[in-house]
Design a protein around this motif. Structure first.
Motif, PDB file in Angstrom:
ATOM      1  N   GLU A 223       0.839  -1.227   0.000  1.00  0.00           N
ATOM      2  CA  GLU A 223       0.000   0.000   0.000  1.00  0.00           C
ATOM      3  C   GLU A 223       0.857   1.253   0.000  1.00  0.00           C
ATOM      4  O   GLU A 223       0.516   2.252  -0.618  1.00  0.00           O
ATOM      5  CB  GLU A 223      -0.908   0.023   1.226  1.00  0.00           C
ATOM      6  N   ARG A 224       1.968   1.224   0.706  1.00  0.00           N
ATOM      7  CA  ARG A 224       2.859   2.390   0.779  1.00  0.00           C
ATOM      8  C   ARG A 224       3.735   2.501  -0.467  1.00  0.00           C
ATOM      9  O   ARG A 224       4.525   3.423  -0.596  1.00  0.00           O
ATOM     10  CB  ARG A 224       3.743   2.300   2.027  1.00  0.00           C
ATOM     11  N   GLY A 225       3.603   1.515  -1.364  1.00  0.00           N
ATOM     12  CA  GLY A 225       4.364   1.556  -2.606  1.00  0.00           C
ATOM     13  C   GLY A 225       5.835   1.227  -2.433  1.00  0.00           C
ATOM     14  O   GLY A 225       6.669   1.578  -3.274  1.00  0.00           O
ATOM     15  N   GLU A 226       6.163   0.514  -1.368  1.00  0.00           N
ATOM     16  CA  GLU A 226       7.583   0.246  -1.082  1.00  0.00           C
ATOM     17  C   GLU A 226       8.133  -0.954  -1.844  1.00  0.00           C
ATOM     18  O   GLU A 226       9.333  -1.034  -2.099  1.00  0.00           O
ATOM     19  CB  GLU A 226       7.776   0.060   0.428  1.00  0.00           C
ATOM     20  N   ALA A 227       7.258  -1.895  -2.177  1.00  0.00           N
ATOM     21  CA  ALA A 227       7.694  -3.072  -2.949  1.00  0.00           C
ATOM     22  C   ALA A 227       6.465  -3.689  -3.598  1.00  0.00           C
ATOM     23  O   ALA A 227       5.329  -3.409  -3.200  1.00  0.00           O
ATOM     24  CB  ALA A 227       8.383  -4.092  -2.037  1.00  0.00           C
ATOM     25  N   SER A 228       6.699  -4.547  -4.588  1.00  0.00           N
ATOM     26  CA  SER A 228       5.577  -5.187  -5.272  1.00  0.00           C
ATOM     27  C   SER A 228       5.157  -6.466  -4.528  1.00  0.00           C
ATOM     28  O   SER A 228       5.933  -7.036  -3.744  1.00  0.00           O
ATOM     29  CB  SER A 228       5.975  -5.547  -6.704  1.00  0.00           C
ATOM     30  N   ILE A 229       3.938  -6.900  -4.821  1.00  0.00           N
ATOM     31  CA  ILE A 229       3.418  -8.147  -4.241  1.00  0.00           C
ATOM     32  C   ILE A 229       4.365  -9.308  -4.542  1.00  0.00           C
ATOM     33  O   ILE A 229       4.759 -10.063  -3.639  1.00  0.00           O
ATOM     34  CB  ILE A 229       2.003  -8.419  -4.808  1.00  0.00           C
ATOM     35  N   ALA A 230       4.750  -9.430  -5.805  1.00  0.00           N
ATOM     36  CA  ALA A 230       5.603 -10.565  -6.203  1.00  0.00           C
ATOM     37  C   ALA A 230       6.957 -10.501  -5.495  1.00  0.00           C
ATOM     38  O   ALA A 230       7.485 -11.538  -5.061  1.00  0.00           O
ATOM     39  CB  ALA A 230       5.795 -10.567  -7.720  1.00  0.00           C
ATOM     40  N   ASP A 231       7.514  -9.293  -5.341  1.00  0.00           N
ATOM     41  CA  ASP A 231       8.824  -9.191  -4.695  1.00  0.00           C
ATOM     42  C   ASP A 231       8.749  -9.454  -3.189  1.00  0.00           C
ATOM     43  O   ASP A 231       9.667 -10.046  -2.613  1.00  0.00           O
ATOM     44  CB  ASP A 231       9.472  -7.827  -4.984  1.00  0.00           C
ATOM     45  N   VAL A 232       7.670  -9.039  -2.550  1.00  0.00           N
ATOM     46  CA  VAL A 232       7.511  -9.354  -1.119  1.00  0.00           C
ATOM     47  C   VAL A 232       7.440 -10.878  -0.947  1.00  0.00           C
ATOM     48  O   VAL A 232       8.100 -11.456  -0.069  1.00  0.00           O
ATOM     49  CB  VAL A 232       6.255  -8.662  -0.526  1.00  0.00           C
ATOM     50  N   ASP A 233       6.653 -11.537  -1.792  1.00  0.00           N
ATOM     51  CA  ASP A 233       6.546 -13.004  -1.682  1.00  0.00           C
ATOM     52  C   ASP A 233       7.890 -13.686  -1.938  1.00  0.00           C
ATOM     53  O   ASP A 233       8.303 -14.583  -1.183  1.00  0.00           O
ATOM     54  CB  ASP A 233       5.482 -13.538  -2.656  1.00  0.00           C
ATOM     55  N   THR A 234       8.579 -13.257  -2.989  1.00  0.00           N
ATOM     56  CA  THR A 234       9.895 -13.844  -3.277  1.00  0.00           C
ATOM     57  C   THR A 234      10.850 -13.603  -2.097  1.00  0.00           C
ATOM     58  O   THR A 234      11.575 -14.520  -1.688  1.00  0.00           O
ATOM     59  CB  THR A 234      10.493 -13.208  -4.558  1.00  0.00           C
ATOM     60  N   ALA A 235      10.814 -12.404  -1.557  1.00  0.00           N
ATOM     61  CA  ALA A 235      11.719 -12.065  -0.453  1.00  0.00           C
ATOM     62  C   ALA A 235      11.508 -12.985   0.740  1.00  0.00           C
ATOM     63  O   ALA A 235      12.473 -13.504   1.321  1.00  0.00           O
ATOM     64  CB  ALA A 235      11.504 -10.597  -0.046  1.00  0.00           C
ATOM     65  N   MET A 236      10.247 -13.201   1.124  1.00  0.00           N
ATOM     66  CA  MET A 236       9.991 -14.014   2.318  1.00  0.00           C
ATOM     67  C   MET A 236      10.252 -15.500   2.071  1.00  0.00           C
ATOM     68  O   MET A 236      10.646 -16.226   2.979  1.00  0.00           O
ATOM     69  CB  MET A 236       8.561 -13.786   2.820  1.00  0.00           C
ATOM     70  N   LYS A 237      10.062 -15.940   0.823  1.00  0.00           N
ATOM     71  CA  LYS A 237      10.343 -17.359   0.521  1.00  0.00           C
ATOM     72  C   LYS A 237      11.848 -17.612   0.498  1.00  0.00           C
ATOM     73  O   LYS A 237      12.344 -18.556   1.105  1.00  0.00           O
ATOM     74  CB  LYS A 237       9.709 -17.747  -0.823  1.00  0.00           C
ATOM     75  N   LEU A 238      12.569 -16.741  -0.217  1.00  0.00           N
ATOM     76  CA  LEU A 238      14.002 -17.004  -0.406  1.00  0.00           C
ATOM     77  C   LEU A 238      14.865 -16.403   0.702  1.00  0.00           C
ATOM     78  O   LEU A 238      15.984 -16.856   0.927  1.00  0.00           O
ATOM     79  CB  LEU A 238      14.462 -16.484  -1.775  1.00  0.00           C
ATOM     80  N   GLY A 239      14.356 -15.390   1.377  1.00  0.00           N
ATOM     81  CA  GLY A 239      15.154 -14.743   2.419  1.00  0.00           C
ATOM     82  C   GLY A 239      14.814 -15.200   3.822  1.00  0.00           C
ATOM     83  O   GLY A 239      15.640 -15.131   4.721  1.00  0.00           O
ATOM     84  N   ALA A 240      13.582 -15.663   4.033  1.00  0.00           N
ATOM     85  CA  ALA A 240      13.185 -16.102   5.378  1.00  0.00           C
ATOM     86  C   ALA A 240      12.861 -17.595   5.407  1.00  0.00           C
ATOM     87  O   ALA A 240      12.542 -18.136   6.455  1.00  0.00           O
ATOM     88  CB  ALA A 240      11.989 -15.282   5.871  1.00  0.00           C
TER      89      ALA A 240
END
Ligand code: NAI
Length: 307
Positions: A223-240
């Protein structure tokens, strides 16, 4: 025997006969795993149609399991399914379906008044020894128990979707739940080959208390425009190391369900009322208003119809 010693250590009441109210997504799963553990189970819903849907959910899940377990042995697979189905009985008789129950598990609509009404009727119809449990995700167990005269025999038994696959059950103890009832429910979970954890009667119990604010913070990043939906999902899958990203998970859970839970907490949750952590989100509200509820409606944060 070992079983007798275990009983002496933490007094438990045997649970052999289970009545499950609601034959939807969760109720059908709870019926299935109870029947697989060898209990006699009565599945209760309001119409034969609803029961038929529940039976269909159970049959297709059992057939999948049987196929894996028995590979080429079609007769073995069929008898596996038949034996479990033989433990399942169906009823549209309401509270009268619980007259033989050691345990009632309620998995009907998430509405306090409707649940209280059912339990008040059950309190009259069920034997004195019957333990009452609710599978509610967002209501306070003590508020539901208030409709009965057996608050010492009342607890939360919170399963996860899909019930046959998900190992965890949260066993929720109110201030009034007795030791025997609590221990009996822990043992019942182990009999189902589930892993029980226990917690107090606090909003979201353990899993949803952590998970739902996390999902909402993911929505707010977008909502704040900080990242895209796809990038948030990729980040949490591959980074967390999470198996699903927060938006994939929200679509799986159902956006209406996520909204229902935070709205309830924001207006009325112990320790959560009015907190930014569970504040309404325009993005989420707009999707729900547009009928974009996630996987079940074909579209949520992602579009599933195209795939
Ligand atoms: P659902 O909508 O799939 O099924 C509910 C069923 O209850 C329907 O078949 C309905 O006809 C029936 N029902 C309604 N009133 C009834 C009554 N008085 N007597 C008998 N049956 C009645 O709902 P779902 O998703 O299975 O949820 C059920 C409960 O489980 C809710 O309290 C929900 O909060 C909780 N829960 C849901 C989870 C999920 O992932 N969907 C996870 C954990 C808990």
């Amino acid at each position: 025997s070992a079983a007798m010693l275990a009983t002496a250590a933490g007094d438990v009441q045997p649970i052999k006969n289970v009545t499950v109210f609601g034959s939807g997504l969760m109720g059908a799963g709870i019926v299935q795993v109870s029947a697989q553990a060898g209990c006699q189970v009565t599945m209760v819903d309001v119409t034969p149609d609803a029961l038929a849907k529940g039976e269909k959910i159970i049959l297709s899940s059992l057939k999948r399991t049987a196929k894996k377990k028995y590979a080429e042995d079609a007769a073995g697979a069929q008898s596996f399914v038949d034996q479990i189905m033989a433990n399942i009985h169906q009823s549209t008789e309401g509270a009268q379906a619980a007259t033989k129950a050691d345990l009632v598990v309620e998995a009907i609509v998430e509405n306090l008044t409707v649940k209280q009404k059912l339990f008040a009727a059950l309190d009259e119809a069920a034997p004195k020894h019957t333990i009452f449990a609710s599978n509610t995700s967002s209501l306070k167990i003590a508020d539901i128990a208030e409709a009965t005269q057996r608050r010492d025999r009342f607890a939360g038994l919170h399963f996860f979707n899909p019930v046959p696959q998900m190992k965890l059950v949260e066993v929720i103890r109110t201030r009034d739940t007795s030791d025997v009832v609590f221990n009996s429910l822990l043992q019942f979970c182990r009999d189902l080959k589930k892993a029980p954890v226990s917690c107090k009667d606090t909003p979201g119990f353990i899993v949803n208390r952590l998970l739902v604010p996390y999902l909402m913070e993911a929505v707010r990043i977008v909502e704040r425009g900080e990242a895209s939906i796809a990038d948030v999902d990729t980040a949490m899958k591959l980074g967390a190391g999470y198996p699903m990203g927060p938006f994939e998970l929200a679509d799986f859970v159902g956006l209406d369900t996520v909204k229902f839970i935070i709205d309830g907490w924001y207006t009325n949750g112990d320790g959560l009322k009015g907190k930014e952590l569970v504040a309404p989100s325009k993005l989420l509200n707009d999707l729900v208003a547009a009928g974009k509820l996630g996987r079940k409606s074909g579209e949520g944060f992602y579009n599933y119809a195209q795939k």
